[in-house]
Design an enzyme around this catalytic site. Structure first.
Site: not given
Length: 98
Positions: A13, A20, A31, A53, A56
Site C-alpha cells: 500500500c 493501514c 483513483h 490496501c 485505505c
C-alpha cells in the site's frame, strides 16, 4: 483491466492511512478524484491512482470512517502522496515513462 490496474496486484500500500494493514493481497488501484478529471460516469485516468490496501481504499472512497484525528484535507493529502509514490515506483520500474 488496464496495465496500471494490473500492476497494483500484490503490491505494498502506498497510501498508508493510520491503521493501514499494508496487506499486499488486498491491494488495488484507488483513483484520486480531482475536479475536471472525473465526474458523473467518468473515472479519473489510471495514472491518477495509488496502490491502496482494502482498508485505505475503503477510507479513500468513504466506505469506512477515517481515523478521527484526520481532516478531509489530510485524507486527500494521504491519497495524493500515495499517487505520487505509486507513480515514482512505476517510473523506476519502467512501466511508464516521463
Amino acid at each position: 483491466m488496464s496495465k496500471l490496474t494490473k500492476a497494483a496486484r500484490d503490491r505494498d500500500c502506498q497510501v498508508r492511512f493510520p491503521g493501514c494493514s499494508c496487506e499486499p493481497s488486498t491491494t488495488v488501484l484507488a483513483h484520486y478524484r480531482l475536479a475536471g478529471t472525473c465526474g458523473m460516469g467518468m473515472k479519473p485516468n489510471d495514472f491518477q491512482g495509488a496502490w491502496a490496501c482494502a482498508y485505505c481504499h475503503d477510507i479513500a472512497d468513504g466506505r469506512l470512517r477515517a481515523p478521527g484525528q484526520l481532516t478531509k484535507y489530510e485524507l486527500r493529502l494521504f491519497l495524493a502522496e500515495g499517487v505520487m509514490r505509486t507513480q515514482a515506483i512505476l517510473i523506476k520500474e519502467g512501466k511508464v515513462s516521463v
